[in-house]
Scaffold this motif. Structure first.
Motif, PDB file in Angstrom:
ATOM      1  N   HIS A  41       0.822  -1.210   0.000  1.00 27.12           N
ATOM      2  CA  HIS A  41       0.000   0.000   0.000  1.00 27.12           C
ATOM      3  C   HIS A  41       0.856   1.260   0.000  1.00 27.12           C
ATOM      4  CE1 HIS A  41       0.928  -0.773   4.220  1.00 27.12           C
ATOM      5  NE2 HIS A  41       0.615   0.470   4.495  1.00 27.12           N
ATOM      6  N   GLN A  42       2.158   1.124   0.274  1.00 25.01           N
ATOM      7  CA  GLN A  42       3.078   2.258   0.254  1.00 25.01           C
ATOM      8  C   GLN A  42       4.036   2.169  -0.933  1.00 25.01           C
ATOM      9  OE1 GLN A  42       4.668   1.744   4.318  1.00 25.01           O
ATOM     10  NE2 GLN A  42       3.701   3.687   4.839  1.00 25.01           N
ATOM     11  N   GLN A  43       3.642   1.442  -1.956  1.00 27.07           N
ATOM     12  CA  GLN A  43       4.560   1.214  -3.071  1.00 27.07           C
ATOM     13  C   GLN A  43       4.968   2.508  -3.771  1.00 27.07           C
ATOM     14  OE1 GLN A  43       2.506  -0.554  -6.727  1.00 27.07           O
ATOM     15  NE2 GLN A  43       1.049  -1.080  -5.114  1.00 27.07           N
ATOM     16  N   ASN A  44       4.084   3.502  -3.815  1.00 26.27           N
ATOM     17  CA  ASN A  44       4.440   4.763  -4.477  1.00 26.27           C
ATOM     18  C   ASN A  44       5.553   5.489  -3.737  1.00 26.27           C
ATOM     19  OD1 ASN A  44       2.509   4.329  -6.438  1.00 26.27           O
ATOM     20  ND2 ASN A  44       0.939   5.544  -5.410  1.00 26.27           N
ATOM     21  N   GLU A  45       5.683   5.219  -2.454  1.00 25.02           N
ATOM     22  CA  GLU A  45       6.754   5.814  -1.659  1.00 25.02           C
ATOM     23  C   GLU A  45       8.009   4.939  -1.690  1.00 25.02           C
ATOM     24  OE1 GLU A  45       7.502   6.997   3.081  1.00 25.02           O
ATOM     25  OE2 GLU A  45       5.472   6.627   2.343  1.00 25.02           O
ATOM     26  N   ILE A  46       7.831   3.627  -1.707  1.00 30.28           N
ATOM     27  CA  ILE A  46       8.952   2.698  -1.564  1.00 30.28           C
ATOM     28  C   ILE A  46       9.682   2.433  -2.878  1.00 30.28           C
ATOM     29  CG2 ILE A  46       9.535   0.304  -1.002  1.00 30.28           C
ATOM     30  CD1 ILE A  46       7.216   0.403   1.052  1.00 30.28           C
ATOM     31  N   VAL A  47       8.942   2.207  -3.962  1.00 30.68           N
ATOM     32  CA  VAL A  47       9.572   1.832  -5.227  1.00 30.68           C
ATOM     33  C   VAL A  47      10.611   2.862  -5.688  1.00 30.68           C
ATOM     34  CG1 VAL A  47       9.152   1.416  -7.674  1.00 30.68           C
ATOM     35  CG2 VAL A  47       7.690   0.317  -5.959  1.00 30.68           C
ATOM     36  N   PRO A  48      10.326   4.178  -5.623  1.00 32.96           N
ATOM     37  CA  PRO A  48      11.378   5.136  -6.023  1.00 32.96           C
ATOM     38  C   PRO A  48      12.638   5.032  -5.166  1.00 32.96           C
ATOM     39  CG  PRO A  48       9.223   6.203  -5.979  1.00 32.96           C
ATOM     40  CD  PRO A  48       9.049   4.867  -5.351  1.00 32.96           C
ATOM     41  N   GLN A  49      12.480   4.641  -3.895  1.00 33.63           N
ATOM     42  CA  GLN A  49      13.651   4.479  -3.031  1.00 33.63           C
ATOM     43  C   GLN A  49      14.509   3.290  -3.449  1.00 33.63           C
ATOM     44  OE1 GLN A  49      12.251   4.177   1.025  1.00 33.63           O
ATOM     45  NE2 GLN A  49      10.997   6.014   0.881  1.00 33.63           N
ATOM     46  N   LEU A  50      13.921   2.369  -4.204  1.00 32.22           N
ATOM     47  CA  LEU A  50      14.628   1.157  -4.608  1.00 32.22           C
ATOM     48  C   LEU A  50      15.061   1.182  -6.077  1.00 32.22           C
ATOM     49  CD1 LEU A  50      12.456  -1.530  -2.778  1.00 32.22           C
ATOM     50  CD2 LEU A  50      14.783  -0.830  -2.196  1.00 32.22           C
ATOM     51  N   GLU A  51      15.032   2.355  -6.694  1.00 30.43           N
ATOM     52  CA  GLU A  51      15.431   2.437  -8.104  1.00 30.43           C
ATOM     53  C   GLU A  51      16.854   1.938  -8.327  1.00 30.43           C
ATOM     54  OE1 GLU A  51      14.838   6.384  -9.493  1.00 30.43           O
ATOM     55  OE2 GLU A  51      12.685   6.109  -9.886  1.00 30.43           O
ATOM     56  N   PHE A  52      17.692   2.029  -7.282  1.00 27.76           N
ATOM     57  CA  PHE A  52      19.101   1.644  -7.447  1.00 27.76           C
ATOM     58  C   PHE A  52      19.260   0.156  -7.744  1.00 27.76           C
ATOM     59  CE2 PHE A  52      18.164   1.003  -2.962  1.00 27.76           C
ATOM     60  CZ  PHE A  52      18.818  -0.187  -2.656  1.00 27.76           C
ATOM     61  N   ILE A  53      18.271  -0.680  -7.459  1.00 23.69           N
ATOM     62  CA  ILE A  53      18.436  -2.118  -7.737  1.00 23.69           C
ATOM     63  C   ILE A  53      18.452  -2.393  -9.238  1.00 23.69           C
ATOM     64  CG2 ILE A  53      17.292  -2.672  -5.552  1.00 23.69           C
ATOM     65  CD1 ILE A  53      14.928  -3.747  -7.133  1.00 23.69           C
ATOM     66  N   GLN A  54      18.006  -1.425 -10.017  1.00 26.24           N
ATOM     67  CA  GLN A  54      18.056  -1.597 -11.470  1.00 26.24           C
ATOM     68  C   GLN A  54      19.494  -1.648 -11.985  1.00 26.24           C
ATOM     69  OE1 GLN A  54      15.604   1.413 -13.345  1.00 26.24           O
ATOM     70  NE2 GLN A  54      13.912   1.071 -11.922  1.00 26.24           N
ATOM     71  N   GLU A  55      20.445  -1.159 -11.164  1.00 25.06           N
ATOM     72  CA  GLU A  55      21.851  -1.176 -11.569  1.00 25.06           C
ATOM     73  C   GLU A  55      22.324  -2.596 -11.874  1.00 25.06           C
ATOM     74  OE1 GLU A  55      24.042   0.640  -8.440  1.00 25.06           O
ATOM     75  OE2 GLU A  55      22.953   2.561  -8.560  1.00 25.06           O
ATOM     76  N   TRP A  56      21.799  -3.591 -11.157  1.00 23.07           N
ATOM     77  CA  TRP A  56      22.192  -4.982 -11.407  1.00 23.07           C
ATOM     78  C   TRP A  56      21.041  -5.808 -11.986  1.00 23.07           C
ATOM     79  CZ3 TRP A  56      22.119  -3.002  -6.316  1.00 23.07           C
ATOM     80  CH2 TRP A  56      21.079  -3.446  -5.504  1.00 23.07           C
ATOM     81  N   GLY A  57      20.006  -5.111 -12.492  1.00 21.11           N
ATOM     82  CA  GLY A  57      18.877  -5.793 -13.100  1.00 21.11           C
ATOM     83  C   GLY A  57      17.814  -6.241 -12.124  1.00 21.11           C
ATOM     84  N   GLY A  58      17.864  -5.743 -10.892  1.00 21.98           N
ATOM     85  CA  GLY A  58      16.867  -6.107  -9.893  1.00 21.98           C
ATOM     86  C   GLY A  58      15.499  -5.519 -10.219  1.00 21.98           C
ATOM     87  N   ARG A  59      14.448  -6.214  -9.770  1.00 22.70           N
ATOM     88  CA  ARG A  59      13.078  -5.772 -10.022  1.00 22.70           C
ATOM     89  C   ARG A  59      12.284  -5.777  -8.720  1.00 22.70           C
ATOM     90  NH1 ARG A  59      11.600  -6.975 -15.352  1.00 22.70           N
ATOM     91  NH2 ARG A  59       9.699  -5.742 -14.965  1.00 22.70           N
ATOM     92  N   CYS A  60      11.383  -4.813  -8.588  1.00 16.70           N
ATOM     93  CA  CYS A  60      10.439  -4.791  -7.474  1.00 16.70           C
ATOM     94  C   CYS A  60       9.203  -5.610  -7.853  1.00 16.70           C
ATOM     95  CB  CYS A  60      10.022  -3.362  -7.143  1.00 16.70           C
ATOM     96  SG  CYS A  60      11.315  -2.367  -6.369  1.00 16.70           S
ATOM     97  N   VAL A  61       8.690  -6.362  -6.895  1.00 12.95           N
ATOM     98  CA  VAL A  61       7.528  -7.211  -7.119  1.00 12.95           C
ATOM     99  C   VAL A  61       6.437  -6.827  -6.123  1.00 12.95           C
ATOM    100  CG1 VAL A  61       6.653  -9.579  -7.216  1.00 12.95           C
ATOM    101  CG2 VAL A  61       9.013  -9.084  -7.906  1.00 12.95           C
ATOM    102  N   ILE A  62       5.217  -6.679  -6.626  1.00 13.85           N
ATOM    103  CA  ILE A  62       4.047  -6.337  -5.804  1.00 13.85           C
ATOM    104  C   ILE A  62       3.151  -7.576  -5.729  1.00 13.85           C
ATOM    105  CG2 ILE A  62       2.119  -4.750  -5.483  1.00 13.85           C
ATOM    106  CD1 ILE A  62       4.875  -3.381  -5.469  1.00 13.85           C
ATOM    107  N   PRO A  63       2.760  -8.031  -4.523  1.00  4.77           N
ATOM    108  CA  PRO A  63       1.992  -9.280  -4.423  1.00  4.77           C
ATOM    109  C   PRO A  63       0.481  -9.132  -4.545  1.00  4.77           C
ATOM    110  CG  PRO A  63       2.619  -8.544  -2.235  1.00  4.77           C
ATOM    111  CD  PRO A  63       3.228  -7.566  -3.205  1.00  4.77           C
TER     112      PRO A  63
END
Length: 425
Positions: A395-417
């Motif tokens: 429910h806080q994905q709009n706040e959290i996902v931008p904080q995790l943009e750095f995982i894209q450096e190694w091809g990481g992805r955010c997943v929403i359940p």
């Protein structure tokens, strides 16, 4: 095949049949059975990992008389607790929500230093601090010692006590009444609803206003938010159901806002039934009409929910099993109570999700209840570079996902359940 609600088997005794906490009717219809689950606030320490952990049935009922969605109380309801795990001020988006509410309330209700604002479940003063800054007298009431002491240190007058009708009577005897009474995300955790709401009415000034926020069960059902169900939250309200409870205790809902908080919430505005100066707005009639049109006041509305919950479980397990079999690494983000419902219902443990992270140092080094997934500091994500990060407080994905943009450096992805498993693009 059309899904149907599951009726209870005949009970051997009347005492074994649960009753609705709002209207007292016997509960005979199961909304969903989420299996056995531990309490969501009981993160385990390392020395507790070899100890037995209490699990309780997480079976949810719907009343066929007032249509309150609910589960039996397994935690008791003490007068005070020494520690509450969540500090509301830790979320910047929640603070902004509180600031906007304060500005609107002061203007709309014409609050001055001659008025008093009382909040039940005031936590660490996250909201009342903004009224204090504007010179409005406040009083917070919270049963958790740790958060209440933080509020007091912040300059927010706070009483450490449990609120019920008895507490309201004591406040009245002291001459303490609320011109604005605030109850945010509290009523769902109250076992004796009618006693609680009777106390709210008693502590309100004759022209007092009650505002109350709670997750909207219509959003829970429509968007498959089953993980918001947990042992510490006993009731899940529609406008129809909360209106029944308030009217039964002499209060009238005269306005309502639909909010995006907690995956979709309502903020209701209520006054004394005998207050003639607050007519019911079209927003109330409109939302009630939408609820009735959707079928909220019928058992058929709730019938297919359990099937959708089971399908979400299958989707999540399929994704995680495929990821681990292909050598991918999965981490979690956050430790909300909803995570424990999701993980324990799905049977997910640390062999699938290697760890989750939390910024609270008090939780780091502990383990999630039931699943025993270790809790690390957020820097572990950068250190271990997981392929996927499962956002547990979705429910806080709009706040959290931008904080995790750095995982894209190694091809990481955010997943929403929730409402169904998907990767953020």
């Amino acid at each position: 095949m059309t899904a149907t609600l599951t009726p209870l088997s005949p009970s051997p005794s009347a005492a074994a049949t649960p009753t609705c906490r709002a209207c007292g009717s016997a509960l005979t219809h199961t909304l969903v059975d989420l299996g056995m689950s531990p309490l969501g606030t009981s993160c385990r320490r390392a020395e507790q990992l070899n100890q037995i952990e209490p699990f309780h049935p997480l079976r949810v009922w719907v009343c066929d008389a007032c249509f309150l969605v609910q589960l039996p109380c397994v935690t008791g309801e003490g007068r005070t607790v020494s520690e509450y795990p969540c500090f509301s001020s830790s979320s910047e988006s929640w603070l902004e929500h509180a600031r906007r509410y304060t500005d609107r309330a002061i203007e709309e209700f014409r609050l001055t230093p001659a008025h008093r604002v009382i909040e039940i479940g005031s936590n660490d003063g996250y909201l009342l601090q903004y009224f204090v800054q504007r010179g409005i007298p406040v009083l917070g009431i919270d049963a958790a010692v740790n958060v209440a002491e933080t509020a007091i240190a912040r300059g927010v007058p706070t009483r450490i006590q449990f609120f019920d009708l008895e507490t309201a009577r004591a406040l009245r005897e002291e001459g303490v009444q609320a011109d604005l009474l605030i109850v945010n995300n509290v009523i769902a955790a109250v076992h004796n609803i009618n006693d609680f709401v009777a106390g709210l009415k008693l502590v309100m000034a004759p022209r007092g206003i009650l505002t109350m926020e709670f997750p909207h069960v219509m959003r829970l059902i429509a968007e498959n938010q089953f993980d918001t169900i947990h042992h510490e939250r006993f009731s899940y309200f529609s406008l129809l159901a909360v209106g029944y409870v308030l009217e039964s205790n002499g209060l009238t809902i005269y306005d309502v806002d639909e909010l995006d908080t907690y995956g979709g919430s309502l903020r209701i505005f209520a006054c004394h039934r005998e207050d003639p100066l607050r007519p019911v707005t079209p927003r109330v009639d409109s939302l009630l009409a939408r609820e009735r049109e959707a079928g909220v006041g019928t058992l058929d509305y709730y019938a297919e929910f359990a099937d959708r919950v089971r399908e979400t479980k299958r989707q999540l397990l399929n994704f995680l099993i495929a990821a681990t079999r292909s050598g991918k690494h999965v981490a979690g983000y956050g430790t909300p109570r909803k995570a424990n419902t999701l993980l324990n219902y799905c049977g997910i443990q640390a062999d699938v999700i290697e760890y989750t992270v939390d910024a609270d140092p008090g939780r780091q080094g502990r383990y999630l209840p039931g699943s025993r997934i270790p809790i690390r500091s957020p820097d572990w994500i950068g250190r271990t570079r997981p392929d996927y990060v499962l956002i547990l407080p979705w429910h806080q994905q709009n706040e959290i996902v931008p904080q995790l943009e750095f995982i894209q450096e190694w091809g990481g992805r955010c997943v929403i359940p929730i409402p169904e498993v998907h990767m953020v693009t």
